[in-house]
Design a protein around this motif. Structure first.
Motif, PDB file in Angstrom:
ATOM      1  N   CYS A 163      37.049  27.268  29.876  1.00 25.29           N
ATOM      2  CA  CYS A 163      37.996  28.002  30.724  1.00 25.29           C
ATOM      3  C   CYS A 163      39.361  28.102  30.040  1.00 25.29           C
ATOM      4  CB  CYS A 163      38.147  27.331  32.081  1.00 25.29           C
ATOM      5  SG  CYS A 163      39.519  28.031  33.028  1.00 25.29           S
ATOM      6  N   PRO A 164      39.810  29.325  29.753  1.00 28.12           N
ATOM      7  CA  PRO A 164      41.076  29.474  29.029  1.00 28.12           C
ATOM      8  C   PRO A 164      42.291  29.162  29.900  1.00 28.12           C
ATOM      9  CG  PRO A 164      39.857  31.569  29.147  1.00 28.12           C
ATOM     10  CD  PRO A 164      39.192  30.610  30.073  1.00 28.12           C
TER      11      PRO A 164
ATOM     12  N   CYS B 146      43.480  31.120  37.626  1.00 23.23           N
ATOM     13  CA  CYS B 146      42.182  31.677  37.236  1.00 23.23           C
ATOM     14  C   CYS B 146      42.276  33.191  37.190  1.00 23.23           C
ATOM     15  CB  CYS B 146      41.119  31.243  38.247  1.00 23.23           C
ATOM     16  SG  CYS B 146      39.584  32.161  38.122  1.00 23.23           S
TER      17      CYS B 146
ATOM     18  N   CYS C   4      37.765  35.700  34.859  1.00 19.97           N
ATOM     19  CA  CYS C   4      37.249  36.285  33.611  1.00 19.97           C
ATOM     20  C   CYS C   4      35.737  36.136  33.486  1.00 19.97           C
ATOM     21  CB  CYS C   4      37.930  35.649  32.405  1.00 19.97           C
ATOM     22  SG  CYS C   4      37.483  33.907  32.174  1.00 19.97           S
TER      23      CYS C   4
HETATM   24  S1  SF4 Z   1      36.673  32.752  35.818  1.00 22.82           S
HETATM   25 FE1  SF4 Z   1      38.473  31.469  36.239  1.00 22.82          FE
HETATM   26  S2  SF4 Z   1      37.658  29.380  36.189  1.00 22.82           S
HETATM   27 FE2  SF4 Z   1      36.141  30.680  35.171  1.00 22.82          FE
HETATM   28  S3  SF4 Z   1      36.661  30.586  33.014  1.00 22.82           S
HETATM   29 FE3  SF4 Z   1      37.714  32.396  33.843  1.00 22.82          FE
HETATM   30  S4  SF4 Z   1      39.742  31.621  34.400  1.00 22.82           S
HETATM   31 FE4  SF4 Z   1      38.437  29.821  34.151  1.00 22.82          FE
END
Ligand code: SF4
Ligand SMILES: Cc1cc2nc3c(=O)[nH]c(=O)nc-3n(C[C@H](O)[C@H](O)[C@H](O)COP(=O)(O)OP(=O)(O)OC[C@H]3O[C@@H](n4cnc5c(N)ncnc54)[C@H](O)[C@@H]3O)c2cc1C
Ligand code: SF4
Lengths: 67, 393
Positions: A20-21, A40, A43
């Protein structure tokens, strides 16, 4: 944030936290995977990674973000 | 500056335990924290460790955690063609990580480190551009402890380095998604590892059978992180296709991420170092990280002690860790990443062709970052593989 974790499937492996970035996930006590962060971006990276398919990210929202 | 500890180590895996022990042996006041209630469990690992790797760590195989002796391996190409190599002597072990990690934590404690399980680091204390301690949480109680150096050994789920300004986020192209059953099953050769390759079996990765005893084994799969189908589905399908596995019992289920890209470029900041899976220090071709995390942990623990004794914990003072690690392991691991990137470009047809042209010894050497020229020459015989071959040389 539209990340949903299915606790029945989740193996608590922590891999999604590492990909998770946005630092938006946390493996609490090394046991419980919880979405923690409003940064979040929906992504979908965590969903793609999960070895057991325990994460679902709202694809509707995802498309909105990509635009 | 008077700190609660000289060194705080985050995470009691092989990397953290080694760092904590070595620093404690150098007279440092060390705290090693692990957020899980039980060190080493549940495992996220196939538990294979080579004899050479074990020797590098100064460990003698102990039947409490070295479960099974391995004498060779059989590698299967997509078309089923087998390449085997068997040695007279033991070349490696399949461990019980639960016992192994705990043993390493006990060694750290005996050397003088204070070990605390079910204690999570929830943040770093950063002052004047230096990491000066950690925020901790245990049983709902939150507190802070100061330290001169923090070593992050927090594995694939690492956040600590990112808090310290080092980007360790795993890109999906550089991480494998892993899933595994520990099984009771019928094994024909309990002293041989088995590895299965092919896009149908495990795109970009492989299926492994690592025997833990005469009738038990870790049966797992690693696939590229970008695959749309989850790793579990690949393993279940593989097991359905193998009568011996299909009849087997499942006594434990594991999952995890395996960093298979280049190690992170920056390994230290002011008052801070990162080791092991957290720093992507893994052998990218077989995914082994026990040895790599341990070696990095040992170097970091020693460099931390030297820096504290000299009273200088700046990024520059800690850079000795990165330098030494690159010399000892980084250069080889970088070559092995190139190998992974090459293999990734090959179709099942190409892999079958390779299986006709390679020996078991070749494969063993490849995994050590050697004999790449031979591989490149074979690839170059096929015009469409010129580019893949070039990555190698
Ligand atoms: S969807 Fe949200 S929680 Fe999942 S990797 Fe992307 S930023 Fe992180
Ligand atoms: C499916 C699979 C199979 C594998 N097979 C093999 C194999 O056969 N051989 C091999 O050598 N390697 C294998 N590996 C890789 C190996 O398991 C790792 O490389 C190794 O465990 C890395 O050690 P480490 O000390 O860096 O991290 P870890 O062993 O992951 O330890 C990190 C620890 O830090 C803790 N932690 C994380 N965050 C915090 C926090 N905030 N506060 C406190 N504690 C925290 C975690 O709970 C964890 O216990 C495999 C990995 C997977 C996923
Ligand atoms: S990757 Fe999947 S199984 Fe692993 S912790 Fe995240 S949600 Fe759970």
């Amino acid at each position: 944030m539209s990340v949903k974790v299915d606790a029945v499937l989740c193996m608590s492996c922590g891999g999604c936290v590492g990909v998770c970035p946005s630092l938006a996930l946390e493996l609490e006590n090394g046991i419980k995977l919880v979405p923690v962060d409003e940064d979040c971006t929906d992504c979908g990276i965590c969903e793609r990674f999960c070895p057991v398919g325990a994460i679902k990210v709202d694809s509707q929202k995802r498309r909105l973000r990509e635009r | 500056m008077n700190a609660d500890y000289d060194v705080i180590v985050i995470g009691a895996g092989p990397g953290g335990c080694h760092a904590a022990r070595i620093a404690a042996e150098q007279g440092m006041r060390v705290l090693l924290v692990e957020k899980r209630p039980e060190i080493g469990a549940p495992k996220r690992c196939g538990e294979g460790l080579s004899l050479g790797g074990m020797k590098n760590l100064g460990l003698k195989p102990d039947p409490k955690w070295a479960m099974n002796e391995i004498r060779g391996a059989s590698v299967y190409a997509p078309n089923g063609k087998r390449i085997s190599i068997r040695y007279e002597n033991t070349i490696g072990y399949v461990l019980e990580r639960k016992m192994f990690d705990k043993y390493l934590a006990v060694q750290a404690a005996r050397a003088g480190a204070r070990v605390l399980a079910k204690t999570a680091v929830t943040g770093l204390i950063i002052k004047d551009g230096f990491v000066r301690g950690a925020k901790l949480s245990s049983f709902g109680e939150n507190y802070e402890l100061s330290s001169k150096i923090v070593i992050a050994a927090d594995g694939v789920e690492s956040k600590a380095a990112r808090w310290a300004g080092i980007n360790t986020t795993n890109r999906l192209v550089d991480i494998d998604s892993g899933f595994q059953y520990e099984m009771v099953l019928e094994l024909e050769e309990p002293d041989m590892l088995e590895l299965y390759f092919g896009s149908k079996v495990a795109p970009r990765g492989y299926v492994w059978i690592f025997p833990k005893g005469k009738d038990t084994a870790n049966v797992g799969v690693g696939i590229g992180g970008r695959e749309a189908v989850p790793a579990k589905k690949y393993l279940d399908k593989f097991i359905q296709g193998h009568p011996n596995l299909k009849k087997g019992s499942i006594i434990e289920v594991n999952a995890g991420g395996i960093p298979v890209g280049d190690p992170v470029g920056k390994l230290a900041a002011n008052g801070f170092m990162v080791v092991g899976d957290a720093a992507h220090q893994v052998n990218a071709i077989h995914g082994g990280g026990i040895h790599e995390a341990s070696i990095a942990g040992m170097i970091a623990g020693r460099v931390a002690a030297e820096a504290v004794k000299k009273g200088n914990v700046s990024e520059k003072a800690l850079a000795g860790y990165a330098r030494e690690w690159r010399e000892k392991r980084g250069k080889i691991l970088h070559k092995i990443v190139k190998l992974r990137q090459t293999i990734e470009k090959l179709s099942d047809d190409d892999l079958n062709m390779l299986a006709e042209n390679l020996t078991g010894e070749d494969l063993v050497e490849f995994a050590k970052g050697k004999r790449f020229l031979k591989l490149a020459k074979i690839l170059m015989r096929r015009p469409h593989l010129m580019q893949a071959a070039r990555i190698l040389i």
